[in-house]
Scaffold this active site. Structure first.
Site, PDB file in Angstrom:
ATOM      1  N   THR A 111      -3.645  12.361   7.867  1.00 42.75           N
ATOM      2  CA  THR A 111      -3.758  12.855   6.482  1.00 42.75           C
ATOM      3  C   THR A 111      -2.696  13.919   6.170  1.00 42.75           C
ATOM      4  OG1 THR A 111      -5.475  14.319   7.326  1.00 42.75           O
ATOM      5  CG2 THR A 111      -6.206  12.341   6.134  1.00 42.75           C
ATOM      6  N   ASN A 144      -8.027   3.654   8.901  1.00 42.80           N
ATOM      7  CA  ASN A 144      -7.440   4.131  10.169  1.00 42.80           C
ATOM      8  C   ASN A 144      -8.416   4.003  11.342  1.00 42.80           C
ATOM      9  OD1 ASN A 144      -4.786   4.801  10.533  1.00 42.80           O
ATOM     10  ND2 ASN A 144      -4.937   6.716   9.384  1.00 42.80           N
ATOM     11  N   ASP A 170       1.062   5.920   7.365  1.00 46.16           N
ATOM     12  CA  ASP A 170       0.876   7.210   6.664  1.00 46.16           C
ATOM     13  C   ASP A 170       1.946   7.394   5.584  1.00 46.16           C
ATOM     14  OD1 ASP A 170      -1.061   7.631   8.599  1.00 46.16           O
ATOM     15  OD2 ASP A 170       0.222   8.907   9.841  1.00 46.16           O
TER      16      ASP A 170
HETATM   17  P1  ADP Z   1       0.072   1.267  10.504  1.00 43.15           P
HETATM   18  O1  ADP Z   1       1.136   2.272  10.860  1.00 43.15           O
HETATM   19  O2  ADP Z   1      -1.060   1.889   9.757  1.00 43.15           O
HETATM   20  O3  ADP Z   1      -0.357   0.395  11.648  1.00 43.15           O
HETATM   21  P2  ADP Z   1       1.630  -0.999   9.556  1.00 43.15           P
HETATM   22  O4  ADP Z   1       2.152  -1.191  10.949  1.00 43.15           O
HETATM   23  O5  ADP Z   1       0.934  -2.140   8.951  1.00 43.15           O
HETATM   24  O6  ADP Z   1       0.706   0.294   9.415  1.00 43.15           O
HETATM   25  O7  ADP Z   1       2.887  -0.608   8.682  1.00 43.15           O
HETATM   26  C1  ADP Z   1       2.802   0.009   7.427  1.00 43.15           C
HETATM   27  C2  ADP Z   1       4.002  -0.386   6.607  1.00 43.15           C
HETATM   28  O8  ADP Z   1       5.212  -0.007   7.289  1.00 43.15           O
HETATM   29  C3  ADP Z   1       4.123  -1.885   6.383  1.00 43.15           C
HETATM   30  O9  ADP Z   1       3.369  -2.317   5.276  1.00 43.15           O
HETATM   31  C4  ADP Z   1       5.613  -2.026   6.144  1.00 43.15           C
HETATM   32  O10 ADP Z   1       5.915  -1.648   4.812  1.00 43.15           O
HETATM   33  C5  ADP Z   1       6.206  -0.998   7.100  1.00 43.15           C
HETATM   34  N1  ADP Z   1       6.490  -1.619   8.411  1.00 43.15           N
HETATM   35  C6  ADP Z   1       5.794  -1.461   9.558  1.00 43.15           C
HETATM   36  N2  ADP Z   1       6.338  -2.179  10.562  1.00 43.15           N
HETATM   37  C7  ADP Z   1       7.412  -2.811  10.037  1.00 43.15           C
HETATM   38  C8  ADP Z   1       8.411  -3.695  10.556  1.00 43.15           C
HETATM   39  N3  ADP Z   1       8.405  -4.101  11.834  1.00 43.15           N
HETATM   40  N4  ADP Z   1       9.370  -4.132   9.716  1.00 43.15           N
HETATM   41  C9  ADP Z   1       9.412  -3.733   8.426  1.00 43.15           C
HETATM   42  N5  ADP Z   1       8.512  -2.902   7.871  1.00 43.15           N
HETATM   43  C10 ADP Z   1       7.520  -2.440   8.660  1.00 43.15           C
END
Ligand code: ADP
Length: 296
Positions: free
Chosen positions: A30, A163, A256
């Site tokens: 957060t 989360n 985040d």
């Molecule tokens: P978290 O960090 O909560 O696991 P995600 O991995 O789904 O979330 O990633 C959040 C956002 O970050 C995605 O919606 C995308 O916009 C970006 N992102 C994350 N990983 C990639 C990647 N390998 N390539 C491009 N964009 C990414």
């Protein structure tokens, strides 16, 4: 727009070259989101609500927030506790995390419910996460959720990132039940599909959208790493592609920073699709730099 983020920020010790040497920073879901929001929109009033100690490390945390332009005036100080801490270790390129947070002051953030209620009443947008809910005792968690429900009913925007962190919960059923109550107190839910599929068994992002809409949210945005972001809002379902990134350095805080990018567009009258595209652009920058807090 006055934005209030509620949760826990910890001291982070990250390896820095020489084995056994660590650099101290501060991070927490957060807090990371608020830090990015403030970087993107210095014109927004951004306040953090948590509890910290009265010791030097708590003072340093508050100073770092203030340097970032975050309003720390609501933060509770407790002389009997201090902030939580985690250590990152690298072995063969894999990061592992050790946490010391069982006695952190943030676990008491909802014990002074009048102060929290006043902080929520003064905000236009309130943001919290599944981690915020996980660290609280059941009774104070109930008070926080009730206050958020009332804020939602009073017309404020309440945003929630589930989360999912099973290690912070007594059992998976409690995690799932409480997370669904968090969503039902919220207008906007911003889950990450990988976690949702693992813990709720959602077959695809569409299933995640329907589950949170049924809980009472009116907007669900499902992040999915490199895959398109799926959203559901007012009967509309669509996806927004994510740009291909070839030089990923560190995906810490991808979700985040995405949330911050989305919140930065909340008070602009633009379509969901454009808000999500802007959020993905912020996350794309963040994963091309090291650590949780990357200069944009
Ligand atoms: P978290 O960090 O909560 O696991 P995600 O991995 O789904 O979330 O990633 C959040 C956002 O970050 C995605 O919606 C995308 O916009 C970006 N992102 C994350 N990983 C990639 C990647 N390998 N390539 C491009 N964009 C990414």
């Amino acid at each position: 727009m006055r934005f209030l983020s509620i949760g826990e920020c910890m001291a982070e010790f990250a390896p820095c070259g020489t084995p056994g040497t660590f650099r101290m920073g501060f991070a927490g879901d957060t807090f990371n989101t608020l830090w990015y929001l403030r970087a993107l929109r210095p014109d927004i009033e951004a306040a953090y609500f948590t509890a910290v100690g009265t010791d030097n490390i708590s003072d340093s945390l508050i100073r770092q927030m203030q340097v970032a332009g975050i309003d720390t005036s609501l933060i509770l100080r407790r002389s009997d506790r201090t902030i939580g801490l985690y250590l990152i270790e690298l072995a063969d390129g894999e990061r592992s995390f050790s946490y010391w947070r069982n006695m952190s002051a943030a676990k008491c953030l909802a014990e002074e419910i009048e102060t929290l209620t006043e902080a929520i009443a003064a905000a236009d947008v309130i943001y919290f996460s599944g981690i915020t809910l996980a660290i609280l005792k059941a009774d104070t968690r109930g008070s926080l959720l009730e206050t958020l429900r009332q804020a939602h009913a009073a017309g404020k925007t309440v945003a929630f990132d589930p989360n999912l962190r099973p290690g912070l919960w007594p059992d998976p059923e409690t995690m799932k039940t409480v997370v669904m109550s968090g969503a039902s107190a919220s207008n906007i839910v911003l889950p990450s599909f990988e976690d949702e599929a693992l813990h709720f068994g959602d077959a695809d992002p569409g299933a995640t959208i329907e589950r949170y809409l049924c809980a009472g949210a009116d907007r669900v945005i499902v992040k999915n790493g490199p895959h398109p972001v799926a959203f559901g809002h007012q009967g509309k379902r669509d996806t927004v592609p994510v740009a291909r990134i070839s030089n990923i350095v560190d995906t810490t805080a991808a979700g985040d920073s995405f949330n911050a990018g989305y919140f930065a567009e909340l008070d602009r009258d633009i379509p969901q699709h454009d808000m999500i595209a802007a959020a993905s652009r912020v996350a794309a920058k963040v994963i091309q730099g090291p650590g949780a807090l990357v200069q944009l």
